[in-house]
Every structure is written in C-alpha cells, then in structure tokens.
Scaffold this motif. Structure first.
Motif, PDB file in Angstrom:
ATOM      1  N   LEU A 133       7.018   4.765   6.251  1.00 21.77           N
ATOM      2  CA  LEU A 133       7.876   3.636   5.880  1.00 21.77           C
ATOM      3  C   LEU A 133       9.347   3.993   6.045  1.00 21.77           C
ATOM      4  CD1 LEU A 133       6.038   2.687   2.535  1.00 21.77           C
ATOM      5  CD2 LEU A 133       5.709   1.647   4.772  1.00 21.77           C
ATOM      6  N   THR A 134      10.226   3.036   5.733  1.00 24.51           N
ATOM      7  CA  THR A 134      11.667   3.278   5.744  1.00 24.51           C
ATOM      8  C   THR A 134      12.161   3.344   4.301  1.00 24.51           C
ATOM      9  OG1 THR A 134      12.308   0.947   5.688  1.00 24.51           O
ATOM     10  CG2 THR A 134      11.921   1.915   7.882  1.00 24.51           C
ATOM     11  N   THR A 187      12.158  -1.515  -1.741  1.00 26.00           N
ATOM     12  CA  THR A 187      11.631  -2.858  -1.975  1.00 26.00           C
ATOM     13  C   THR A 187      10.327  -2.805  -2.768  1.00 26.00           C
ATOM     14  OG1 THR A 187      12.683  -3.657   0.053  1.00 26.00           O
ATOM     15  CG2 THR A 187      10.886  -4.998  -0.831  1.00 26.00           C
ATOM     16  N   ILE A 188       9.424  -1.915  -2.368  1.00 24.18           N
ATOM     17  CA  ILE A 188       8.154  -1.758  -3.087  1.00 24.18           C
ATOM     18  C   ILE A 188       8.435  -1.364  -4.534  1.00 24.18           C
ATOM     19  CG2 ILE A 188       6.068  -0.323  -3.295  1.00 24.18           C
ATOM     20  CD1 ILE A 188       6.013  -0.263  -0.166  1.00 24.18           C
ATOM     21  N   ASN A 189       9.350  -0.424  -4.724  1.00 22.27           N
ATOM     22  CA  ASN A 189       9.693   0.046  -6.063  1.00 22.27           C
ATOM     23  C   ASN A 189      10.264  -1.084  -6.925  1.00 22.27           C
ATOM     24  OD1 ASN A 189       9.829   2.421  -7.831  1.00 22.27           O
ATOM     25  ND2 ASN A 189      12.034   2.090  -7.747  1.00 22.27           N
ATOM     26  N   PHE A 190      11.159  -1.874  -6.337  1.00 21.85           N
ATOM     27  CA  PHE A 190      11.785  -2.990  -7.056  1.00 21.85           C
ATOM     28  C   PHE A 190      10.748  -4.028  -7.460  1.00 21.85           C
ATOM     29  CE2 PHE A 190      13.767  -7.257  -6.868  1.00 21.85           C
ATOM     30  CZ  PHE A 190      14.620  -7.141  -7.962  1.00 21.85           C
ATOM     31  N   ILE A 191       9.892  -4.426  -6.523  1.00 22.40           N
ATOM     32  CA  ILE A 191       8.877  -5.449  -6.823  1.00 22.40           C
ATOM     33  C   ILE A 191       7.884  -4.916  -7.860  1.00 22.40           C
ATOM     34  CG2 ILE A 191       7.000  -6.862  -5.893  1.00 22.40           C
ATOM     35  CD1 ILE A 191       8.664  -7.077  -3.284  1.00 22.40           C
ATOM     36  N   ALA A 192       7.432  -3.686  -7.695  1.00 20.73           N
ATOM     37  CA  ALA A 192       6.478  -3.090  -8.641  1.00 20.73           C
ATOM     38  C   ALA A 192       7.051  -3.064 -10.062  1.00 20.73           C
ATOM     39  CB  ALA A 192       6.095  -1.682  -8.202  1.00 20.73           C
ATOM     40  N   VAL A 196       5.490  -7.768   5.671  1.00 20.63           N
ATOM     41  CA  VAL A 196       4.288  -8.611   5.721  1.00 20.63           C
ATOM     42  C   VAL A 196       3.413  -8.157   6.897  1.00 20.63           C
ATOM     43  CG1 VAL A 196       3.435 -10.956   6.201  1.00 20.63           C
ATOM     44  CG2 VAL A 196       5.265 -10.630   4.527  1.00 20.63           C
ATOM     45  N   ALA A 197       4.050  -7.920   8.033  1.00 20.63           N
ATOM     46  CA  ALA A 197       3.328  -7.466   9.224  1.00 20.63           C
ATOM     47  C   ALA A 197       2.665  -6.102   9.008  1.00 20.63           C
ATOM     48  CB  ALA A 197       4.280  -7.411  10.422  1.00 20.63           C
ATOM     49  N   LYS A 198       3.293  -5.249   8.188  1.00 22.00           N
ATOM     50  CA  LYS A 198       2.744  -3.910   7.908  1.00 22.00           C
ATOM     51  C   LYS A 198       1.763  -3.914   6.738  1.00 22.00           C
ATOM     52  CE  LYS A 198       5.058  -0.087   8.563  1.00 22.00           C
ATOM     53  NZ  LYS A 198       6.045   1.006   8.627  1.00 22.00           N
ATOM     54  N   ASP A 199       1.379  -5.098   6.272  1.00 28.94           N
ATOM     55  CA  ASP A 199       0.444  -5.243   5.149  1.00 28.94           C
ATOM     56  C   ASP A 199       0.948  -4.559   3.868  1.00 28.94           C
ATOM     57  OD1 ASP A 199      -1.951  -6.113   3.882  1.00 28.94           O
ATOM     58  OD2 ASP A 199      -2.844  -4.141   4.179  1.00 28.94           O
ATOM     59  N   LEU A 200       2.225  -4.790   3.573  1.00 26.21           N
ATOM     60  CA  LEU A 200       2.819  -4.254   2.346  1.00 26.21           C
ATOM     61  C   LEU A 200       3.143  -5.381   1.366  1.00 26.21           C
ATOM     62  CD1 LEU A 200       5.241  -1.712   4.059  1.00 26.21           C
ATOM     63  CD2 LEU A 200       3.154  -1.132   2.786  1.00 26.21           C
ATOM     64  N   LEU A 201       3.464  -6.548   1.928  1.00 28.10           N
ATOM     65  CA  LEU A 201       3.815  -7.714   1.113  1.00 28.10           C
ATOM     66  C   LEU A 201       3.030  -8.928   1.573  1.00 28.10           C
ATOM     67  CD1 LEU A 201       7.755  -7.746   0.976  1.00 28.10           C
ATOM     68  CD2 LEU A 201       6.181  -6.961  -0.796  1.00 28.10           C
ATOM     69  N   ILE A 202       2.824  -9.853   0.627  1.00 28.42           N
ATOM     70  CA  ILE A 202       2.333 -11.181   1.001  1.00 28.42           C
ATOM     71  C   ILE A 202       3.277 -12.211   0.394  1.00 28.42           C
ATOM     72  CG2 ILE A 202      -0.122 -10.655   1.374  1.00 28.42           C
ATOM     73  CD1 ILE A 202      -0.629 -11.730  -1.481  1.00 28.42           C
ATOM     74  N   PRO A 236      -2.550  -4.637  -1.975  1.00 26.54           N
ATOM     75  CA  PRO A 236      -3.207  -3.453  -2.555  1.00 26.54           C
ATOM     76  C   PRO A 236      -2.714  -2.159  -1.884  1.00 26.54           C
ATOM     77  CG  PRO A 236      -4.811  -5.187  -2.240  1.00 26.54           C
ATOM     78  CD  PRO A 236      -3.521  -5.673  -1.606  1.00 26.54           C
ATOM     79  N   ASN A 237      -2.478  -2.241  -0.586  1.00 29.85           N
ATOM     80  CA  ASN A 237      -1.956  -1.123   0.192  1.00 29.85           C
ATOM     81  C   ASN A 237      -0.615  -0.627  -0.385  1.00 29.85           C
ATOM     82  OD1 ASN A 237      -1.627   0.675   2.311  1.00 29.85           O
ATOM     83  ND2 ASN A 237      -0.963  -0.875   3.774  1.00 29.85           N
ATOM     84  N   ALA A 238       0.307  -1.551  -0.631  1.00 39.68           N
ATOM     85  CA  ALA A 238       1.623  -1.190  -1.169  1.00 39.68           C
ATOM     86  C   ALA A 238       1.507  -0.742  -2.626  1.00 39.68           C
ATOM     87  CB  ALA A 238       2.576  -2.368  -1.070  1.00 39.68           C
ATOM     88  N   ARG A 239       0.625  -1.380  -3.364  1.00 36.46           N
ATOM     89  CA  ARG A 239       0.451  -1.034  -4.783  1.00 36.46           C
ATOM     90  C   ARG A 239      -0.038   0.413  -4.926  1.00 36.46           C
ATOM     91  NH1 ARG A 239      -1.132  -5.641  -6.324  1.00 36.46           N
ATOM     92  NH2 ARG A 239       0.843  -6.284  -7.203  1.00 36.46           N
ATOM     93  N   GLN A 240      -0.842   0.831  -3.962  1.00 39.92           N
ATOM     94  CA  GLN A 240      -1.351   2.207  -3.948  1.00 39.92           C
ATOM     95  C   GLN A 240      -0.207   3.212  -3.760  1.00 39.92           C
ATOM     96  OE1 GLN A 240      -4.255   2.742  -0.854  1.00 39.92           O
ATOM     97  NE2 GLN A 240      -5.532   4.056  -2.115  1.00 39.92           N
TER      98      GLN A 240
END
Length: 152
Positions: free
Chosen positions: A32-33, A39-44, A76-82, A99-103
């Motif tokens: 990832l970048t 972004t994942i951290n913020f949303i989580a 979204v394309a990388k299956d991290l967000l919907i 689920p991929n990003a949540r992991q």
C-alpha cells in the motif's frame, strides 16, 4: 535574499518528510501507500461512532477533492474500501473498510501508535505545547490560504 539560519518551516518540512518516508516504507511492506494506510487507520478509528464520507478524508488530511476522489477510487479498486449509500441520503456514499482492509487495520494501528509514542518520547514534556503550536500554525496558514484562493 538572506536565508534564515534556523527556519522552523524547513524543520517542520523535514520532520514531515521523515514521517512520510517512514509510513511509506511500512505501507510498502503491505503493498500500500502511506496515504492508503492513513485512510484505513482513520476510518477504522471512526467508523463505529460516525459515518465517514470522502469529505471527511479531505478535511482530516487537508487534501483537495480531486486527490480524495482518486484515493477512494484506487482503494475501492484494490478491495480496501466500499462505497455504501448513506442511510439518510442515498446521494452520499459512506466509506466502509472491506474485510481485507479490516484485517490490515490492526497492524496499521500498531504502527501509528508506535510512531506516536516515539514522537512523544522525543518531545518529552514539550509534547503538549508543541502539539498546540503546530495545530495553530496549520489552522492559521490554512485559513490564510483559503482566504487567498477566494480572492484569486
């Protein structure tokens, strides 16, 4: 033009670059970048208490609409967000982790927590005042830039 010997602006820029490189290096190990892990951290951290929209990313990371849009599209394309229609207004799309990003979120959170502890240890008792002052600089300069762009 006389260059300032000790420019706080340059010191902030260097510190920011070092932090960015550190998070980019960690992110790369996950494929990832730095912006994607942030972004994942913020949303989580916020998804259980509030709906997160693209505009929240724009505000949180101080990025332009186009940048946030491209970030979300890629994720979204990388299956991290919907994108899911908001409950009260289907025109707005909530951002949810897959689920991929949540992991990955747990590892990412641990990375940022360790990084934050390291900064706090380096700053010691000056942490609170430094945080307040940096926030003030950010607020003040953002307001001035916003004012400027309205005039342009």
């Amino acid at each position: 033009m006389h260059r300032m010997e000790r420019s706080i602006g340059i010191a902030i820029k260097k510190a920011n670059n070092a932090l960015s490189r550190d998070s980019d290096h960690f992110a790369k190990q996950l494929g990832l970048t730095g912006m994607q892990i942030s972004t994942i951290n913020f949303i989580a951290a916020h998804e259980t208490t509030q709906d997160i929209f693209q505009r929240d990313l724009e505000h949180e990371f101080n990025i332009r609409k186009a940048t946030a849009s491209s970030l979300v599209t890629t994720m979204v394309a990388k299956d991290l967000l919907i994108r899911v229609p908001a409950t009260n207004d289907a025109r707005y799309k909530r951002l949810l982790l897959t689920p991929n990003a949540r992991q990955l979120a747990t590892k990412i959170e641990a990375f940022f927590e360790a990084s934050e502890r390291r900064i706090q240890n380096l700053l010691g008792p000056a942490f609170e005042s430094t945080y307040t002052q940096l926030t003030q600089i950010s607020t003040d300069f953002t307001a001035k830039a916003t004012e400027q762009s309205k005039k342009d």
